[in-house]
Design an enzyme around this catalytic site. Structure first.
Site, PDB file in Angstrom:
ATOM      1  N   HIS A  75      33.870  32.966  46.097  1.00  0.00           N
ATOM      2  CA  HIS A  75      34.577  31.844  46.722  1.00  0.00           C
ATOM      3  C   HIS A  75      34.262  31.771  48.218  1.00  0.00           C
ATOM      4  O   HIS A  75      33.848  32.758  48.829  1.00  0.00           O
ATOM      5  CB  HIS A  75      36.083  31.985  46.515  1.00  0.00           C
ATOM      6  CG  HIS A  75      36.613  33.269  47.045  1.00  0.00           C
ATOM      7  ND1 HIS A  75      36.772  33.501  48.382  1.00  0.00           N
ATOM      8  CD2 HIS A  75      36.942  34.416  46.416  1.00  0.00           C
ATOM      9  CE1 HIS A  75      37.205  34.727  48.552  1.00  0.00           C
ATOM     10  NE2 HIS A  75      37.308  35.317  47.379  1.00  0.00           N
ATOM     11  N   ASP A 123      34.031  38.769  45.160  1.00  0.00           N
ATOM     12  CA  ASP A 123      33.108  39.771  45.715  1.00  0.00           C
ATOM     13  C   ASP A 123      32.963  40.998  44.814  1.00  0.00           C
ATOM     14  O   ASP A 123      31.863  41.447  44.527  1.00  0.00           O
ATOM     15  CB  ASP A 123      33.541  40.188  47.132  1.00  0.00           C
ATOM     16  CG  ASP A 123      35.019  40.536  47.249  1.00  0.00           C
ATOM     17  OD1 ASP A 123      35.731  40.534  46.222  1.00  0.00           O
ATOM     18  OD2 ASP A 123      35.467  40.815  48.385  1.00  0.00           O
TER      19      ASP A 123
END
Ligand SMILES: *[C@@H]1O[C@H](CO)[C@@H](O)[C@H](O)[C@H]1NC(C)=O
Ligand SMILES: *[C@@H]1O[C@H](CO)[C@@H](O)[C@H](O)[C@H]1NC(C)=O
Ligand SMILES: *[C@@H]1O[C@H](CO)[C@@H](O)[C@H](O)[C@H]1NC(C)=O
Ligand SMILES: *[C@@H]1O[C@H](CO)[C@@H](O)[C@H](O)[C@H]1NC(C)=O
Ligand SMILES: *[C@@H]1O[C@H](CO)[C@@H](O)[C@H](O)[C@H]1NC(C)=O
Ligand SMILES: *[C@@H]1O[C@H](CO)[C@@H](O)[C@H](O)[C@H]1NC(C)=O
Ligand SMILES: *[C@@H]1O[C@H](CO)[C@@H](O)[C@H](O)[C@H]1NC(C)=O
Ligand SMILES: *[C@@H]1O[C@H](CO)[C@@H](O)[C@H](O)[C@H]1NC(C)=O
Length: 483
Positions: A84, A342
């Site tokens: 994101h 991540d």
């Protein structure tokens, strides 16, 4: 203008545009002291490279390999997984940040001095609790904007892979988490423009562990991530020095090293919201270097090559994308755009041995150089792109299919497979290499045989556009541990 250009040349500062001159020689004759090649290389001094994965996106420092396809090659399939975009702090981090700010303000200092002089007018940037955890939408690095731009840039780069005349729906996949879904949508709007609504079918994949291997966010049930991570110390000498300095400048202030860490952490997110942070200059570059290293350690041990589980977790995506590459564009299609967190992408890098250090990262000192700098590996908006290249023969290489790995827009060749054009790896050799290095997720992570045993959503996706746009207020958070 000419004076400025000559001065810049003398100082060895970034070369100004040479475009209006017919060639470099012509330019060099007119401005003999202007340096046509930038000599400054200041990336290492940029705050963006020392804030771990918490701050604004920056490209990975490249090895100088051209980003465009090598001569004689075209990209015929692209497979991307993107984190994101830039966001606000998580709610759980907001609690710690607000505690550190309370400590600052409860010192009852009326006039801030020294490195904290800016505090006389500074205000915290989170106006309402409702923003915690969401994409930012203000400032030059805001997550929604940078993601839209990324989509638009990839349209230029990969637009030839979109066959508009076929009228076929283009699937995209996103993990079911508010900011990740919003990122997928913004990227889609950037890439498909006017056609986003009608052309795309956004598939929203649950983050539940019950998805087993059929997930963008697989987990090893035995991996108690947070425990290993919490034991990593942030009580570093550099942060004691900073606390001591700020306390001496402001009588009555009693910050300790933990507070310094929290304030640095807080200020990084100000970049995502406002684009600048006065706090940046309250700490020295050396202190930022240490701050960045705390983030390297967390990822290395908790979701990277130093974790006993990461490779198995990353093998899910690495294996399934290998299948796509071997099926090729005719059978599998040309574009696979995926969105997650991540800590879902760093395991894939670990599984493929990309950016893996030869030795464990030390906890008491920083390795120079380091191959595991998370600011270069997985900043906000970080992405791993696999390109399938269809190439003509050269005098050194055969006509055929090759694979390149691109991390944050820098080509990352494999040490053991780089004989193809542009340091690419032939698909056959890539397949051999990856098959040999991948552990088996299902057996290593003891995935219950009642759960999905492999990733299938790339082949059995939905073609409806139901989730392309926001329908309810938020897609629920699912209590996930991913950030
Ligand atoms: C590969 O070679 C063919 C035949 O010469 C040519 O038409 C095509 O443009 C070449 N492809 C690339 C990417 O250069
Ligand atoms: C994309 O939008 C344009 C303009 O509305 C339209 O002409 C074209 O047919 C659309 N393409 C697809 C694949 O929907
Ligand atoms: C694509 O859709 C448009 C509008 O719905 C239609 O006019 C056109 O015939 C379709 N093309 C194909 C190849 O199906
Ligand atoms: C710093 O102070 C806070 C309370 O304000 C405390 O929770 C924390 O443990 C302290 N850190 C250190 C390293 O002593
Ligand atoms: C690899 O992927 C293929 C197809 O996607 C699947 O059939 C196979 O079970 C996977 N292997 C592993 C070890 O996950
Ligand atoms: C593939 O591997 C073989 C055997 O190691 C090697 O001879 C060949 O050069 C490699 N080809 C490419 C394109 O990497
Ligand atoms: C697998 O899942 C089933 C159904 O939920 C459960 O009954 C079984 O105990 C699980 N097995 C293991 C080894 O966890
Ligand atoms: C497709 O939609 C069905 C029904 O809503 C749902 O159960 C399934 O999980 C979806 N599949 C994907 C890949 O999104």
């Amino acid at each position: 203008m000419r004076h400025i250009e000559q001065l810049c040349g003398l100082l060895g500062v970034a070369a100004l545009a040479t475009a209006s001159y017919s060639n470099r020689l012509d330019y060099a004759r007119r401005f003999p002291y202007a340096a046509p090649y930038d000599q400054s290389f200041l990336e290492g001094y940029s705050i963006l490279k020392h804030v771990g994965g918490l701050g604004p996106y920056s490209n990975r420092m490249s090895y100088g390999i051209g980003r465009d396809p090598p001569d004689g090659c075209v990209v015929d399939q692209v497979i991307m997984i993107k984190r994101h975009g830039e966001r606000y702090p998580q709610g759980s981090d907001g609690v710690k940040i607000e505690a550190a700010l309370d400590k600052l303000y409860s010192s009852k200092i009326t006039e801030w001095k020294g490195d904290l002089t800016f505090l006389n007018s500074w205000e915290y940037y989170v106006d309402s609790e409702g923003f915690y955890g969401l994409e930012t939408d203000t400032g030059p690095y805001n997550g929604l904007l940078t993601t839209y731009k990324h989509g638009a840039e990839y349209r230029v780069r990969y637009g030839h892979l979109w066959d508009q005349s076929s009228n076929k729906t283009v699937p995209m996949w996103t993990a079911e988490f508010e900011r990740v879904v919003q990122t997928a949508r913004k990227f889609g709007e950037g890439f498909f423009g006017w056609n986003y609504t009608d052309s795309v079918a956004l598939n929203v994949i649950s983050e539940s562990a019950d998805m087993g291997a059929n997930s963008l966010t697989p987990v090893c049930p035995e991996d108690h991530l947070t425990q290993t991570c919490k034991s990593l110390s942030q009580d570093l000498p550099a942060f004691h020095v900073a606390a001591d300095r700020l306390n001496k400048q402001n009588l009555g202030l009693e910050l300790n090293s933990t507070d310094v860490y929290q304030l640095m952490f807080m200020s990084v997110f100000e970049l995502n919201v406002r684009g600048y942070s006065d706090w940046t200059d309250a700490f020295t570059m050396d202190e930022w270097k240490w701050f960045g290293y705390t983030q390297d350690l967390i990822f290395y041990h908790c979701a990277g090559p130093g974790s006993p589980f990461a490779k198995a977790v990353g093998a899910v995506y690495a294996n399934a994308s290998l299948t796509l590459l071997n099926q090729g564009p005719k059978k599998a299609g040309t574009m696979y755009f995926n969105f997650a967190h991540d800590t879902n992408i760093t395991p894939i890098l670990a599984a493929l041995s990309i950016s893996s250090p030869a030795e464990d990262l030390p906890v008491d000192k920083i390795p120079f150089p380091s191959t595991y700098e998370i600011g270069d590996i997985m900043p906000m908006g970080g992405h791993l792109t696999l390109e399938r290249l269809s190439c003509n023969a050269t005098t050194a290489t055969k006509k055929g299919v090759y694979v390149r790995v691109i991390l944050n827009e820098a080509v990352v060749p494999f040490t053991s497979c780089q004989e193809g054009p542009g340091f690419s790896c032939s698909l056959a050799n890539y397949t051999d290499m990856v098959n040999k290095m991948l552990p088996d997720f299902v057996s290593e992570c003891k995935i219950n045989n009642t759960l999905p045993q492999y990733l299938s959503f790339w082949w059995d996706y939905n073609t409806t556009s139901t989730f392309n746009h926001q329908t309810a207020r938020y897609i629920p958070f699912q209590g996930s541990t991913f950030v």
